[in-house]
Scaffold this active site. Sequence first.
Site, PDB file in Angstrom:
ATOM      1  N   CYS A   6       1.070  -1.180   0.055  1.00  0.00           N
ATOM      2  CA  CYS A   6       0.006   0.216  -0.028  1.00  0.00           C
ATOM      3  C   CYS A   6       0.901   1.176  -0.246  1.00  0.00           C
ATOM      4  O   CYS A   6       1.845   1.557   0.974  1.00  0.00           O
ATOM      5  CB  CYS A   6      -1.011  -0.017   1.320  1.00  0.00           C
ATOM      6  SG  CYS A   6      -1.967   1.465   1.287  1.00  0.00           S
ATOM      7  N   CYS A  41      -0.358   4.689  -6.214  1.00  0.00           N
ATOM      8  CA  CYS A  41      -1.503   4.101  -5.583  1.00  0.00           C
ATOM      9  C   CYS A  41      -1.888   2.750  -6.199  1.00  0.00           C
ATOM     10  O   CYS A  41      -1.662   2.523  -7.572  1.00  0.00           O
ATOM     11  CB  CYS A  41      -2.750   4.967  -5.470  1.00  0.00           C
ATOM     12  SG  CYS A  41      -4.305   4.108  -5.189  1.00  0.00           S
TER      13      CYS A  41
END
Length: 294
Positions: free
Chosen positions: A89, A205
Amino acid sequence: MMGCVPASASPDPRADAGRRPIGVFDSGVGGLTVLHELLVQLPQEDFLYLGDTARFPYGERSPEELARFSSQIAEELLRRRAKLLVIACNSATAAALPILERRMMETTLGVDVLGVVRPEAMQAVAATRSGRIGLLATPTTVASGSYERAVSSVDPHVTLQAVACPTLAGIIQAGEQFDERAVDSVREACLPLREADVDTVILGCTHYPLIKPMLQRMLGPSVTLVSSGAALARQVEHALSTRGLSNPRQHGEGDYRFLCTGEPESFRELGTRFLQMPLGEVERVELQSVEALA
Ligand code: DGL
């Protein structure tokens, strides 16, 4: 960059270490785009992936919150004997990796932690010809300044134009197909990067590799798009071999399993699109508190 997590639950963490799985975690299913690359590049390894779907999204959470969540997840993966931790992440890496490293540096029997920011920054600096790089990421990732620091530590003459995209990950996650709203959001995110005339854009992302063709079209075919998976896979491979932790498996592929904090069924449904491979077993997990790490 790497840090150490105490493998407190394992009495002999080095015993048969290579056969243990690599632990990968994310705010939800997005990190499966990163796991995809790891499965392709390191087929002999076993993987254990944890998606914190109950607390998705991470993209506007505070560094303190993400450090706490990441510590809880790290503990869970270590309990399940992970030999290396990968934070797939971007938001968690950007906000929490340095905190996690500081908290967990104290043991020599530890497990290394790798994040996605530095491999992407290094790849982007290597790719740029003009010295102007763009970044698309969540507000938390942009606010952390971690990509600026990583880029300027590789080359202080390279500039970074960062664009915070508060809604894009959610739109990508929700949409099987792209409607007008999705196209407008992507166009809006690309505009400052076109104006800054960047020649390389970091997809900061986990969700953005899924809209790579649309981004490439809006940014122009000469712009290089950098995502974390491939560069991270090389770093994982390096970390394993230098530590004597590569899986000794000679034939066939390793296995991969999934944990999530929300509904296993919706993880499975969404996950297949992000992993682009069949999803195996998905288990729901309750994360424990992290007094030991606080
Ligand atoms: N994995 C998250 C990230 O890369 C997806 C977005 C979110 O959780 O808000 O930042």
